[in-house]
Motif scaffolding. Structure first.
Motif, PDB file in Angstrom:
ATOM      1  N   ASP A 327      39.531  39.809  53.729  1.00  0.00           N
ATOM      2  CA  ASP A 327      39.903  39.503  52.348  1.00  0.00           C
ATOM      3  C   ASP A 327      38.979  38.440  51.746  1.00  0.00           C
ATOM      4  O   ASP A 327      38.607  38.525  50.577  1.00  0.00           O
ATOM      5  N   LEU A 328      38.604  37.447  52.547  1.00  0.00           N
ATOM      6  CA  LEU A 328      37.686  36.417  52.047  1.00  0.00           C
ATOM      7  C   LEU A 328      36.306  37.011  51.766  1.00  0.00           C
ATOM      8  O   LEU A 328      35.710  36.759  50.714  1.00  0.00           O
ATOM      9  N   ALA A 329      35.844  37.808  52.710  1.00  0.00           N
ATOM     10  CA  ALA A 329      34.512  38.412  52.529  1.00  0.00           C
ATOM     11  C   ALA A 329      34.521  39.356  51.321  1.00  0.00           C
ATOM     12  O   ALA A 329      33.532  39.464  50.583  1.00  0.00           O
ATOM     13  N   THR A 330      35.658  40.010  51.091  1.00  0.00           N
ATOM     14  CA  THR A 330      35.764  40.918  49.940  1.00  0.00           C
ATOM     15  C   THR A 330      35.629  40.152  48.623  1.00  0.00           C
ATOM     16  O   THR A 330      35.108  40.672  47.641  1.00  0.00           O
ATOM     17  N   ILE A 331      36.075  38.903  48.628  1.00  0.00           N
ATOM     18  CA  ILE A 331      35.932  38.111  47.402  1.00  0.00           C
ATOM     19  C   ILE A 331      34.443  37.870  47.101  1.00  0.00           C
ATOM     20  O   ILE A 331      33.999  37.999  45.961  1.00  0.00           O
ATOM     21  N   ILE A 332      33.673  37.583  48.152  1.00  0.00           N
ATOM     22  CA  ILE A 332      32.224  37.412  47.951  1.00  0.00           C
ATOM     23  C   ILE A 332      31.629  38.724  47.422  1.00  0.00           C
ATOM     24  O   ILE A 332      30.858  38.748  46.467  1.00  0.00           O
ATOM     25  N   GLN A 333      32.039  39.813  48.060  1.00  0.00           N
ATOM     26  CA  GLN A 333      31.533  41.132  47.647  1.00  0.00           C
ATOM     27  C   GLN A 333      31.868  41.422  46.178  1.00  0.00           C
ATOM     28  O   GLN A 333      31.017  41.844  45.394  1.00  0.00           O
ATOM     29  N   ARG A 334      33.108  41.170  45.807  1.00  0.00           N
ATOM     30  CA  ARG A 334      33.534  41.480  44.437  1.00  0.00           C
ATOM     31  C   ARG A 334      32.819  40.604  43.423  1.00  0.00           C
ATOM     32  O   ARG A 334      32.500  41.045  42.318  1.00  0.00           O
ATOM     33  N   LYS A 335      32.591  39.361  43.798  1.00  0.00           N
ATOM     34  CA  LYS A 335      31.875  38.468  42.894  1.00  0.00           C
ATOM     35  C   LYS A 335      30.468  39.018  42.662  1.00  0.00           C
ATOM     36  O   LYS A 335      29.995  39.098  41.528  1.00  0.00           O
ATOM     37  N   LYS A 336      29.807  39.427  43.751  1.00  0.00           N
ATOM     38  CA  LYS A 336      28.426  39.915  43.622  1.00  0.00           C
ATOM     39  C   LYS A 336      28.373  41.244  42.880  1.00  0.00           C
ATOM     40  O   LYS A 336      27.508  41.472  42.050  1.00  0.00           O
ATOM     41  N   GLU A 337      29.279  42.147  43.221  1.00  0.00           N
ATOM     42  CA  GLU A 337      29.161  43.505  42.677  1.00  0.00           C
ATOM     43  C   GLU A 337      29.808  43.664  41.306  1.00  0.00           C
ATOM     44  O   GLU A 337      29.410  44.513  40.525  1.00  0.00           O
ATOM     45  N   ILE A 338      30.856  42.893  41.035  1.00  0.00           N
ATOM     46  CA  ILE A 338      31.613  43.128  39.798  1.00  0.00           C
ATOM     47  C   ILE A 338      31.733  41.898  38.910  1.00  0.00           C
ATOM     48  O   ILE A 338      31.776  41.996  37.694  1.00  0.00           O
ATOM     49  N   ASN A 339      31.763  40.738  39.508  1.00  0.00           N
ATOM     50  CA  ASN A 339      31.903  39.487  38.771  1.00  0.00           C
ATOM     51  C   ASN A 339      33.123  39.474  37.828  1.00  0.00           C
ATOM     52  O   ASN A 339      32.979  39.360  36.615  1.00  0.00           O
ATOM     53  N   PRO A 340      34.300  39.605  38.401  1.00  0.00           N
ATOM     54  CA  PRO A 340      35.507  39.721  37.575  1.00  0.00           C
ATOM     55  C   PRO A 340      35.998  38.383  37.033  1.00  0.00           C
ATOM     56  O   PRO A 340      35.604  37.331  37.527  1.00  0.00           O
TER      57      PRO A 340
END
Ligand code: ARG
Length: 582
Positions: A327-340
Motif C-alpha cells: 500500500d505504501l509503495a502504491t502511493i509512490i506509484q500513484r503519485k508518479k503515474e497519476i498525481n492525484p
C-alpha cells in the motif's frame, strides 16, 4: 448553478436590501409544509447581531420578499421564522428550465483528481459479500464524483501478492509435483504449458491450503518460502504465479461486469513492487525504520497517544513484504503515474487500523504532498437474519456468486413471464437481482450494518430495487404510449401531486452535495424512493393518456419525462441498470 442555489442568492440579496447581512444563507425545506415550502430561520441570529427584536427583522424581510412575485403566502411564525411558498408561475418556469437542460440543476464541486481504490478482490480466492460492498459503494462514489465535475479514476487494486498466493502455489505443487513450473532444470517456454487448473479449482484450493497451514506448521513454513519465491521472481514459480493471476483475473472481471462495476486501472498489489526499493530507501533516509526481531518496522504511534497503535510491518523477518508495504509503495506509484489530489480507499471497517497505519507512515516518510487527502472510507457488514455476517446455509462464508444466485432465484419468482420475452429472461433476472442487491446496500448509511433479507428486498413493492425499476419502466412505457403527443412545454401547474414532485426535484442538488460530502449513497437511495413514490401517487391520480385539456396533458408528460430521466440518472449513479421490461 442549480435553481435553488440561484434562489438562495437572490433571497440573500433581498435580505441585504432589507438592511441585514446573513453570513451564509441556506434555504431550508420547511418542516411544516402546511405553512410553506421553505423557511428562513436566520432572524434569531440577526437579532443578536443587530440588537433588534427578531420579529421586527422578520417583518422587514417579509416586506422585501413580498415585492418578488416568485414568493407567495409569506408568513411569520413563532419568534421570527419566515415561511415562504414558491409561486406556481415560478415552479412552472423551473420545470421548463430543468426540461431544457437537466444538468443545469446540479451544483458542481471544485475540480479534483481522485483515485478510488475499491473492489480489492483477491486473486485465486472467491469474492465474498465484503467485496460486494466495496465495489458497490466505490463504483457509485466514482460515478457521483464524475457527475459533480471531478475526475475520478478507479483502481481494482487486486490482492495478488501476499501469502494466499504462496499457499495456493504450494498446494498446486503438492497436487501436481511434476508440473514443469517446479522443475528447476526446465528450459522451455512456460507460456506454452497448459495448466490443468480452472478458476473454480483455485477457489477450492485456497481454503484447503489455508486450513492446512493452520494445522501444520511445516506446511505454513513451506508456504512462506513459496511466497518469498514469488516475490523474488524465481523462474518457474513466478511464471506459474503469472498464469494463476491471469486465470483468476478473467473470472474476477466477469463478476465485476455482472455487478456493472468497471475500472480504469486493473492494478494489483504486485504492480507496486517496482517501487518497493525506493520506498525502503526513503524510509532509511528519513530514519524511520526500526529493526525488530529481524523484521523492519515503522513506529506510527504518537508520543502523546494512550490507545494502542501497533507499528507498521514493512519487511517481515523472512524477507517477504506485507500488505502495508504494497500500500505504501502504491502511493509512490500513484503519485508518479497519476498525481492525484485525493485517494479514497474503500474497505470494510475491520481494515480501519491498517489504513491508519499506512496513512501515518506515509506522512512520516513524506511519500506524497501533505495536501493530498488520503481517505479511508469504511463500511459496515451485510448481515443475515441472525444479525451476523451473511453465511451459507451450512455456516460457511457466503461467496458473492452464491449470493447473486440466491437473489436471482427470488427474482425468478416475481418477474412477469407474459411480458418478458423468453430469450431475455436470463438477462432481465440478472439485472433485477443486481439492482436488488445494490439498492439494499445503499439504503443504510455507509457504516451501518444491515440485515439483508433476500425475499423482502426482492419484492416489487416497498423500498426496494425492483420497485424502483418497475416504476421507472412504467414511466418509460407511458412516454412511449404518448410519443405522438407533444411533450415540449410545461404550461400549467394545478394539482398538489405535481407540485410535490417539482418541490422534490428542486431538492436534488442538496442531496447530491450531501452524498458527496458524507461519501455515502443513502441520501440518493432515499431521494429516489421519495421521488418515485411522489410520482406514483401523481400517476394514480391522473389519467394522463385520456386527458382532454392539451396543455395539461402536455405538462404532465413533460413532468413524467423529467422524473423518468432523473430516475435513470440516479440509478446510473448507483450503478443500477434498468431492464426493458419486468
Ligand atoms: N484485497 C483487500 C481485501 O480483500 C482489499 C484491498 C483494499 N485496498 C487497499 N489498497 N488495501 O481485504
Amino acid at each position: 448553478m442549480s435553481i435553488i442555489k440561484n434562489l438562495e442568492k437572490d433571497i440573500y440579496d433581498l435580505i441585504k436590501e432589507a438592511g441585514y447581512e446573513v453570513e451564509r444563507f441556506i434555504l431550508k425545506p420547511s418542516d411544516r409544509p402546511d405553512l410553506g415550502d421553505y423557511q428562513i430561520n436566520d432572524c434569531m441570529n440577526l437579532a443578536k447581531i443587530y440588537h433588534k427584536n427578531p420579529k421586527e427583522i422578520a417583518e422587514d424581510i417579509k416586506k422585501k420578499l413580498e415585492s418578488d412575485d416568485r414568493f407567495t403566502n409569506i408568513n411569520i411564525a413563532g419568534p421570527g421564522f419566515i415561511n415562504i411558498t414558491l409561486s406556481n408561475s415560478f415552479l412552472v418556469q423551473a420545470v421548463n428550465q430543468m426540461n431544457q437542460n437537466f444538468y443545469n440543476n446540479i451544483d458542481k464541486q471544485e475540480y479534483k483528481k481522485i483515485i478510488l481504490d475499491y473492489g480489492g478482490a483477491n486473486v485465486s480466492k472467491a469474492l465474498h459479500v465484503g467485496h460486494l460492498r466495496s465495489a458497490n459503494i466505490g463504483e457509485a462514489l466514482k460515478r457521483l464524483a464524475n457527475l459533480l465535475g471531478c475526475e475520478a479514476i478507479s483502481d481494482a487494486h487486486l490482492g495478488d501478492y501476499g501469502r494466499p498466493l504462496g499457499l495456493v502455489l504450494l498446494e498446486i505443487k503438492k497436487r501436481y509435483p511434476n508440473l514443469e513450473y517446479f522443475n528447476p532444470n526446465y528450459e522451455g517456454n512456460y507460456e506454452k504449458i497448459s495448466l490443468p487448473i480452472t478458476n473454480e479449482d483455485l477457489e477450492m484450493i485456497y481454503p484447503i491450503a489455508s486450513q492446512k497451514a493452520k494445522e501444520d506448521i511445516e506446511y505454513l513454513e513451506e508456504a512462506r518460502i513459496m511466497t518469498l519465491k514469488i516475490q523474488n521472481h524465481e523462474r518457474g514459480i513466478y511464471d506459474l504465479w503469472k498464469k494463476i493471476v491471469g486465470i483468476s483475473k478473467e473470472a474476477i472481471k466477469k463478476i465485476y461486469d455482472i455487478l456493472n462495476v468497471s475500472y480504469d486501472l486493473w492494478n494489483g498489489e504486485s504492480d507496486a513492487t517496482p517501487y518497493v526499493s525506493e520506498l525502503l530507501e526513503i524510509c532509511e533516509e528519513k530514519k524511520i525504520i526500526t529493526e525488530s526481531d529481524g523484521a523492519k518496522i515503522i513506529e506510527v504511534k504518537e508520543e502523546t497517544e494512550t490507545s494502542p497503535m501497533p507499528p507498521l510491518l514493512l519487511v517481515k523477518s523472512n524477507g517477504t513484504i506485507s500488505y502495508e508495504t504494497t500500500d505504501l509503495a502504491t502511493i509512490i506509484q500513484r503519485k508518479k503515474e497519476i498525481n492525484p489530489d485525493e485517494i479514497w480507499y474503500l474497505a470494510d471497517e475491520r481494515q480501519a487500523l491498517h489504513f491508519e497505519q499506512v496513512f501515518r507512515a506515509t506522512k512520516k516518510a513524506e511519500l506524497i504532498d501533505s495536501k493530498v487527502n488520503l481517505e479511508y472510507i469504511g463500511f459496515g457488514t451485510m448481515n443475515g437474519e441472525d444479525g451476523k455476517p451473511f453465511k451459507t446455509r451450512d455456516g460457511g462464508i457466503m461467496s458473492l456468486k452464491s449470493l447473486i444466485k440466491m437473489v436471482k432465484e427470488e427474482t425468478k419468482k416475481r418477474i412477469n413471464y407474459d411480458i418478458v420475452p423468453q430469450d431475455k429472461v436470463e438477462h432481465t433476472v440478472e439485472l433485477i437481482a443486481i439492482a436488488t442487491l445494490k439498492y439494499a446496500d445503499f439504503i443504510p448509511y455507509r457504516t451501518t450494518d444491515y440485515i439483508f433479507n433476500p425475499s423482502k428486498f426482492s419484492e416489487v413493492e416497498g423500498k426496494t430495487g425492483p420497485y424502483l425499476l418497475y416504476s421507472t419502466i412504467r414511466m418509460k412505457s407511458l412516454l412511449e404510449h404518448a410519443k405522438e403527443i407533444k411533450q415540449e412545454t410545461y404550461h400549467v401547474l394545478q394539482d398538489e401531486a405535481s407540485r410535490n414532485i417539482i418541490l422534490t426535484l428542486l431538492k436534488l442538488p442538496n442531496v447530491l452535495t450531501k452524498s458527496f460530502e458524507i461519501k455515502s449513497l443513502n441520501e440518493i437511495a432515499e431521494y429516489l424512493y421519495i421521488l418515485t413514490n411522489k410520482y406514483n401517487k401523481f400517476y394514480m391520480e391522473n389519467k394522463i393518456l385520456n386527458e382532454k385539456n392539451h396543455n395539461l396533458q402536455e405538462s404532465w408528460l413533460v413532468l413524467t419525462n423529467i422524473v423518468y430521466r432523473m430516475n435513470l440518472l440516479l440509478l446510473d449513479v448507483l450503478g443500477i441498470k434498468v431492464p426493458e421490461k419486468m
